[in-house]
Design a protein around this motif. Sequence first.
Motif, PDB file in Angstrom:
ATOM      1  N   THR A 201     -28.081  -9.556 -15.917  1.00 22.72           N
ATOM      2  CA  THR A 201     -28.724  -8.248 -15.994  1.00 22.72           C
ATOM      3  C   THR A 201     -30.241  -8.353 -15.882  1.00 22.72           C
ATOM      4  O   THR A 201     -30.859  -9.260 -16.430  1.00 22.72           O
ATOM      5  CB  THR A 201     -28.374  -7.559 -17.326  1.00 22.72           C
ATOM      6  N   ALA A 202     -30.823  -7.380 -15.173  1.00 23.55           N
ATOM      7  CA  ALA A 202     -32.272  -7.278 -15.035  1.00 23.55           C
ATOM      8  C   ALA A 202     -32.673  -5.828 -15.290  1.00 23.55           C
ATOM      9  O   ALA A 202     -32.180  -4.910 -14.620  1.00 23.55           O
ATOM     10  CB  ALA A 202     -32.723  -7.711 -13.645  1.00 23.55           C
ATOM     11  N   LYS A 219     -34.777  -3.530 -26.453  1.00 15.86           N
ATOM     12  CA  LYS A 219     -35.385  -4.705 -27.076  1.00 15.86           C
ATOM     13  C   LYS A 219     -35.521  -5.819 -26.051  1.00 15.86           C
ATOM     14  O   LYS A 219     -34.713  -5.953 -25.130  1.00 15.86           O
ATOM     15  CB  LYS A 219     -34.570  -5.156 -28.280  1.00 15.86           C
ATOM     16  N   SER A 220     -36.552  -6.630 -26.206  1.00  9.01           N
ATOM     17  CA  SER A 220     -36.969  -7.545 -25.145  1.00  9.01           C
ATOM     18  C   SER A 220     -36.067  -8.763 -24.957  1.00  9.01           C
ATOM     19  O   SER A 220     -36.258  -9.524 -24.021  1.00  9.01           O
ATOM     20  CB  SER A 220     -38.402  -8.028 -25.401  1.00  9.01           C
ATOM     21  N   ASP A 221     -35.077  -8.946 -25.820  1.00 13.58           N
ATOM     22  CA  ASP A 221     -34.185 -10.093 -25.635  1.00 13.58           C
ATOM     23  C   ASP A 221     -32.769  -9.669 -25.261  1.00 13.58           C
ATOM     24  O   ASP A 221     -31.844 -10.471 -25.274  1.00 13.58           O
ATOM     25  CB  ASP A 221     -34.154 -10.940 -26.906  1.00 13.58           C
ATOM     26  N   PHE A 223     -31.583  -8.328 -22.287  1.00 11.91           N
ATOM     27  CA  PHE A 223     -31.148  -8.612 -20.923  1.00 11.91           C
ATOM     28  C   PHE A 223     -31.799  -9.895 -20.410  1.00 11.91           C
ATOM     29  O   PHE A 223     -32.732 -10.422 -21.015  1.00 11.91           O
ATOM     30  CB  PHE A 223     -31.458  -7.418 -20.022  1.00 11.91           C
ATOM     31  N   ASP A 224     -31.310 -10.396 -19.271  1.00 11.36           N
ATOM     32  CA  ASP A 224     -31.780 -11.684 -18.767  1.00 11.36           C
ATOM     33  C   ASP A 224     -33.211 -11.639 -18.262  1.00 11.36           C
ATOM     34  O   ASP A 224     -33.962 -12.594 -18.427  1.00 11.36           O
ATOM     35  CB  ASP A 224     -30.854 -12.167 -17.636  1.00 11.36           C
ATOM     36  N   VAL A 225     -33.578 -10.543 -17.613  1.00  8.13           N
ATOM     37  CA  VAL A 225     -34.893 -10.427 -17.000  1.00  8.13           C
ATOM     38  C   VAL A 225     -35.446  -9.032 -17.274  1.00  8.13           C
ATOM     39  O   VAL A 225     -34.703  -8.050 -17.286  1.00  8.13           O
ATOM     40  CB  VAL A 225     -34.837 -10.659 -15.462  1.00  8.13           C
ATOM     41  N   TYR A 226     -36.742  -8.954 -17.485  1.00  4.07           N
ATOM     42  CA  TYR A 226     -37.450  -7.684 -17.632  1.00  4.07           C
ATOM     43  C   TYR A 226     -38.569  -7.637 -16.607  1.00  4.07           C
ATOM     44  O   TYR A 226     -39.271  -8.629 -16.419  1.00  4.07           O
ATOM     45  CB  TYR A 226     -38.042  -7.538 -19.039  1.00  4.07           C
ATOM     46  N   ALA A 227     -38.738  -6.487 -15.955  1.00  8.36           N
ATOM     47  CA  ALA A 227     -39.817  -6.342 -14.982  1.00  8.36           C
ATOM     48  C   ALA A 227     -40.329  -4.911 -15.007  1.00  8.36           C
ATOM     49  O   ALA A 227     -39.581  -3.970 -15.295  1.00  8.36           O
ATOM     50  CB  ALA A 227     -39.324  -6.692 -13.579  1.00  8.36           C
ATOM     51  N   ASN A 228     -41.602  -4.755 -14.707  1.00  9.31           N
ATOM     52  CA  ASN A 228     -42.213  -3.431 -14.658  1.00  9.31           C
ATOM     53  C   ASN A 228     -41.956  -2.715 -13.343  1.00  9.31           C
ATOM     54  O   ASN A 228     -42.123  -1.493 -13.258  1.00  9.31           O
ATOM     55  CB  ASN A 228     -43.712  -3.544 -14.916  1.00  9.31           C
ATOM     56  N   ASP A 229     -41.570  -3.467 -12.305  1.00  8.43           N
ATOM     57  CA  ASP A 229     -41.217  -2.866 -11.017  1.00  8.43           C
ATOM     58  C   ASP A 229     -40.497  -3.926 -10.200  1.00  8.43           C
ATOM     59  O   ASP A 229     -40.273  -5.059 -10.671  1.00  8.43           O
ATOM     60  CB  ASP A 229     -42.452  -2.314 -10.287  1.00  8.43           C
ATOM     61  N   ASN A 245     -36.141 -16.889 -21.716  1.00  4.54           N
ATOM     62  CA  ASN A 245     -36.060 -15.455 -21.445  1.00  4.54           C
ATOM     63  C   ASN A 245     -37.306 -14.979 -20.727  1.00  4.54           C
ATOM     64  O   ASN A 245     -38.426 -15.279 -21.110  1.00  4.54           O
ATOM     65  CB  ASN A 245     -35.909 -14.690 -22.766  1.00  4.54           C
ATOM     66  N   MET A 246     -37.117 -14.230 -19.661  1.00  6.28           N
ATOM     67  CA  MET A 246     -38.237 -13.720 -18.878  1.00  6.28           C
ATOM     68  C   MET A 246     -38.639 -12.359 -19.422  1.00  6.28           C
ATOM     69  O   MET A 246     -38.236 -11.326 -18.915  1.00  6.28           O
ATOM     70  CB  MET A 246     -37.840 -13.600 -17.404  1.00  6.28           C
TER      71      MET A 246
END
Length: 249
Positions: A201-202, A219-221, A223-229, A245-246
């Motif tokens: 998941t991203a 919460k920041s942990d 999903f596998d990846v977090y991005a602003n765009d 974790n990204m």
Amino acid sequence: MAAENKFGVKALAFDVFGTVVDWRGSIIREGKQWGEGKGFKVDWEKFADQWRAGYFPAMAKVRKGELPWMKLDALHRLILDDVLTQFAITQLTEAEKNHWNNVWHRLAPWPDSVEGLTRLKKDFILATLSNGNVSLLVEMAKHAGLPWDTVLSAELFHHYKPDREVYLGAADLLGCQPSEVMMVAAHPDDLRAARACGLRTAYVSRPLEYGPAKKESPKSDEFDVYANDLIELARKLLDTGLSGNMGHS
């Protein structure tokens, strides 16, 4: 084909409405232009919100058997008829109603979407995984210049997200194990359902999807990846030196 990456992901499956395209802003812009030509006095922000608000209840009726299976275009039209009544928009021809219903085929991408997808396409298979029907998604891609490798839709499985059949069916059609597919979405519930089926998941933040009122981020942990765009997503996924974790940058 996908380069080596820390997740072993071969394909990215994208939610589309809100994640890749700006449905609300697009409907408001076209509504204002259309309304001026017709002489309508309409609060197009509220109109767009009301139209979208009918989306999940209508799909729930299909799931419960209260409505037969139908394409999202048909559901959008049912909701549109109600919204036109709410806003006292009358005397439209069937052709005008159909044209307006097809605004969902003409949604504009977020400013980063085409560039981000183009970068990701070099190393991953890119697929839609949307409740939108195939013809809607194909015409939207043509209109917005979205460089999909393939268009997958809930229509193919006669189930709407978040039903398991959609996520697992997409992995199967892509010739992948669920863990080789990463669901990309701005909606935590979509990602949670995908994760429950074994997909990676991203989360992509789209705080303006529903207008200026920003929604709380997951919460920041989770999903596998977090991005602003999508440009940042490409940078994070294509940087094979990243580990752990990204989280948000």
